[in-house]
Design a protein around this motif. Structure first.
Motif, PDB file in Angstrom:
ATOM      1  N   ASP A  10       7.813   5.789  14.637  1.00 39.68           N
ATOM      2  CA  ASP A  10       6.775   6.280  13.733  1.00 39.68           C
ATOM      3  C   ASP A  10       5.492   6.589  14.502  1.00 39.68           C
ATOM      4  O   ASP A  10       5.487   7.445  15.352  1.00 39.68           O
ATOM      5  CB  ASP A  10       6.516   5.286  12.584  1.00 39.68           C
ATOM      6  CG  ASP A  10       7.747   5.127  11.693  1.00 39.68           C
ATOM      7  OD1 ASP A  10       8.459   6.129  11.502  1.00 39.68           O
ATOM      8  OD2 ASP A  10       7.988   4.018  11.206  1.00 39.68           O
ATOM      9  N   GLU A  11       4.416   5.878  14.208  1.00 43.30           N
ATOM     10  CA  GLU A  11       3.118   6.124  14.848  1.00 43.30           C
ATOM     11  C   GLU A  11       2.882   5.199  16.039  1.00 43.30           C
ATOM     12  O   GLU A  11       1.758   5.023  16.478  1.00 43.30           O
ATOM     13  CB  GLU A  11       1.979   5.943  13.824  1.00 43.30           C
ATOM     14  CG  GLU A  11       2.023   6.920  12.677  1.00 43.30           C
ATOM     15  CD  GLU A  11       1.805   8.354  13.116  1.00 43.30           C
ATOM     16  OE1 GLU A  11       0.939   8.605  13.969  1.00 43.30           O
ATOM     17  OE2 GLU A  11       2.529   9.225  12.607  1.00 43.30           O
ATOM     18  N   LEU A  12       3.946   4.589  16.543  1.00 42.94           N
ATOM     19  CA  LEU A  12       3.841   3.652  17.650  1.00 42.94           C
ATOM     20  C   LEU A  12       4.751   4.104  18.788  1.00 42.94           C
ATOM     21  O   LEU A  12       5.917   4.410  18.570  1.00 42.94           O
ATOM     22  CB  LEU A  12       4.257   2.245  17.197  1.00 42.94           C
ATOM     23  CG  LEU A  12       4.331   1.168  18.281  1.00 42.94           C
ATOM     24  CD1 LEU A  12       2.941   0.850  18.822  1.00 42.94           C
ATOM     25  CD2 LEU A  12       4.989  -0.086  17.723  1.00 42.94           C
ATOM     26  N   THR A  13       4.188   4.173  19.987  1.00 44.80           N
ATOM     27  CA  THR A  13       4.979   4.462  21.179  1.00 44.80           C
ATOM     28  C   THR A  13       4.909   3.243  22.084  1.00 44.80           C
ATOM     29  O   THR A  13       3.841   2.683  22.294  1.00 44.80           O
ATOM     30  CB  THR A  13       4.429   5.697  21.920  1.00 44.80           C
ATOM     31  OG1 THR A  13       4.471   6.812  21.035  1.00 44.80           O
ATOM     32  CG2 THR A  13       5.254   6.010  23.152  1.00 44.80           C
ATOM     33  N   ILE A  14       6.068   2.842  22.609  1.00 40.14           N
ATOM     34  CA  ILE A  14       6.142   1.675  23.473  1.00 40.14           C
ATOM     35  C   ILE A  14       6.627   2.122  24.846  1.00 40.14           C
ATOM     36  O   ILE A  14       7.670   2.770  24.957  1.00 40.14           O
ATOM     37  CB  ILE A  14       7.099   0.611  22.894  1.00 40.14           C
ATOM     38  CG1 ILE A  14       6.602   0.186  21.503  1.00 40.14           C
ATOM     39  CG2 ILE A  14       7.231  -0.574  23.829  1.00 40.14           C
ATOM     40  CD1 ILE A  14       7.578  -0.655  20.726  1.00 40.14           C
ATOM     41  N   GLU A  26      -0.708   5.712  17.575  1.00 42.70           N
ATOM     42  CA  GLU A  26      -1.118   7.102  17.597  1.00 42.70           C
ATOM     43  C   GLU A  26      -1.835   7.576  16.344  1.00 42.70           C
ATOM     44  O   GLU A  26      -2.113   8.753  16.212  1.00 42.70           O
ATOM     45  CB  GLU A  26       0.085   7.989  17.917  1.00 42.70           C
ATOM     46  CG  GLU A  26       0.605   7.700  19.313  1.00 42.70           C
ATOM     47  CD  GLU A  26       1.834   8.492  19.687  1.00 42.70           C
ATOM     48  OE1 GLU A  26       2.294   9.305  18.878  1.00 42.70           O
ATOM     49  OE2 GLU A  26       2.328   8.272  20.794  1.00 42.70           O
ATOM     50  N   GLU A  27      -2.131   6.704  15.411  1.00 45.45           N
ATOM     51  CA  GLU A  27      -2.940   7.123  14.270  1.00 45.45           C
ATOM     52  C   GLU A  27      -4.400   6.849  14.602  1.00 45.45           C
ATOM     53  O   GLU A  27      -4.717   5.988  15.416  1.00 45.45           O
ATOM     54  CB  GLU A  27      -2.496   6.413  12.998  1.00 45.45           C
ATOM     55  CG  GLU A  27      -2.519   4.909  13.090  1.00 45.45           C
ATOM     56  CD  GLU A  27      -1.877   4.240  11.898  1.00 45.45           C
ATOM     57  OE1 GLU A  27      -2.357   3.166  11.530  1.00 45.45           O
ATOM     58  OE2 GLU A  27      -0.922   4.802  11.340  1.00 45.45           O
ATOM     59  N   LYS A 109      -1.955  16.388  24.463  1.00 45.96           N
ATOM     60  CA  LYS A 109      -1.807  17.842  24.575  1.00 45.96           C
ATOM     61  C   LYS A 109      -0.894  18.359  23.476  1.00 45.96           C
ATOM     62  O   LYS A 109      -1.183  19.370  22.847  1.00 45.96           O
ATOM     63  CB  LYS A 109      -1.249  18.210  25.947  1.00 45.96           C
ATOM     64  CG  LYS A 109      -1.088  19.695  26.156  1.00 45.96           C
ATOM     65  CD  LYS A 109      -0.544  20.003  27.525  1.00 45.96           C
ATOM     66  CE  LYS A 109      -0.313  21.498  27.669  1.00 45.96           C
ATOM     67  NZ  LYS A 109       0.393  21.827  28.885  1.00 45.96           N
ATOM     68  N   ILE A 110       0.212  17.662  23.209  1.00 39.65           N
ATOM     69  CA  ILE A 110       1.134  18.070  22.147  1.00 39.65           C
ATOM     70  C   ILE A 110       0.436  18.019  20.797  1.00 39.65           C
ATOM     71  O   ILE A 110       0.585  18.911  19.973  1.00 39.65           O
ATOM     72  CB  ILE A 110       2.402  17.190  22.157  1.00 39.65           C
ATOM     73  CG1 ILE A 110       3.251  17.551  23.370  1.00 39.65           C
ATOM     74  CG2 ILE A 110       3.198  17.350  20.877  1.00 39.65           C
ATOM     75  CD1 ILE A 110       4.416  16.610  23.621  1.00 39.65           C
ATOM     76  N   MET A 111      -0.380  16.974  20.568  1.00 38.13           N
ATOM     77  CA  MET A 111      -1.105  16.872  19.304  1.00 38.13           C
ATOM     78  C   MET A 111      -2.069  18.039  19.149  1.00 38.13           C
ATOM     79  O   MET A 111      -2.184  18.619  18.081  1.00 38.13           O
ATOM     80  CB  MET A 111      -1.849  15.534  19.219  1.00 38.13           C
ATOM     81  CG  MET A 111      -0.926  14.351  19.024  1.00 38.13           C
ATOM     82  SD  MET A 111      -1.767  12.767  19.148  1.00 38.13           S
ATOM     83  CE  MET A 111      -2.974  12.883  17.865  1.00 38.13           C
TER      84      MET A 111
END
Length: 173
Positions: A10-14, A26-27, A109-111
Motif C-alpha cells: 500500500d503506502e509503505l515501502t520496506i 509514502e503518504e 520522480k515517478i510521483m
C-alpha cells in the motif's frame, strides 16, 4: 525498482538492507524510518531532511564531516554515516544509505511524473469536452501495478489512457 530487497505494501515501502530495515511511508507527510538492527535503535526523517543529508554526504569529501539540522546530528566518515536524533543513533554504511536515496529519488520522480501525466490528461479531456460543448469533467488516471514497472514515457501513458478511455486509434483520434 524490481530489487529483491524492496517490498511494497500500500503506502509503505520496506527496504531490507544488510543491518538495517528502512520503512518509507509514502503518504503526506512522507516519513522515512531507518532501523539499525545491530544497535536496536531507529530514527525517523522527513523527505526534506533526507535530501539535505544526501546533499551533505555527496559533497562531503573534504572539510567538516559533521552537519546539524535542527536536533539531528550527522557525522559522515569514509566508511560510516551516523545519524543521531536525541538519544537514538543509527550507523549505516554510505553505500547502503545511497541505496535508500536512490530508491527514494526514483519513487519521488515517478510521483511527479504521475502528476504531470494527470495534468496533461485533464487538459486534453477538458479541451475535448469544450469542443463538444459538454461539461468539463476530469477523470483520474488509474495507475496499474505493472505500469510503474515499465519504462513508458509520459506521452505513451497518456496516449494509452486516451485510447482506452476515448476509444482512439494509434493516432489518438
Amino acid at each position: 525498482m524490481n530489487e529483491p530487497y524492496i517490498r511494497k505494501e500500500d503506502e509503505l515501502t520496506i527496504l531490507e538492507l544488510v543491518n538495517h530495515v528502512v520503512m518509507i511511508y509514502e503518504e503526506e507527510p512522507i516519513k522515512i524510518s531507518i532501523c539499525d538492527l545491530e544497535r536496536g535503535s531507529n530514527i525517523t526523517l522527513n523527505k526534506n531532511e533526507i535530501f539535505e543529508i544526501s546533499q551533505f554526504v555527496k559533497v562531503n569529501d573534504t572539510g567538516c564531516p559533521k552537519l546539524v539540522i535542527d536536533n539531528i546530528l550527522i557525522d559522515a566518515r569514509p566508511d560510516w554515516l551516523t545519524i543521531s536524533i536525541d538519544n537514538n543513533l543509527v550507523a549505516i554504511r554510505p553505500e547502503m544509505f545511497d541505496k535508500i536515496i536512490k530508491y527514494f529519488e526514483k519513487s519521488q520522480k515517478i510521483m511527479k511524473e504521475g502528476n504531470v501525466t494527470q495534468n496533461i490528461y485533464n487538459s486534453l479531456i477538458n479541451s475535448n469536452n469544450s469542443q463538444n460543448n459538454t461539461p468539463n469533467e476530469a477523470k483520474s488516471i488509474a495507475i496499474k501495478d505493472n505500469q510503474t514497472k515499465s519504462n513508458k514515457t509520459i506521452y505513451d501513458s497518456v496516449i494509452d489512457t486516451m485510447k482506452n478511455n476515448l476509444g482512439g486509434n494509434n493516432n489518438g483520434k
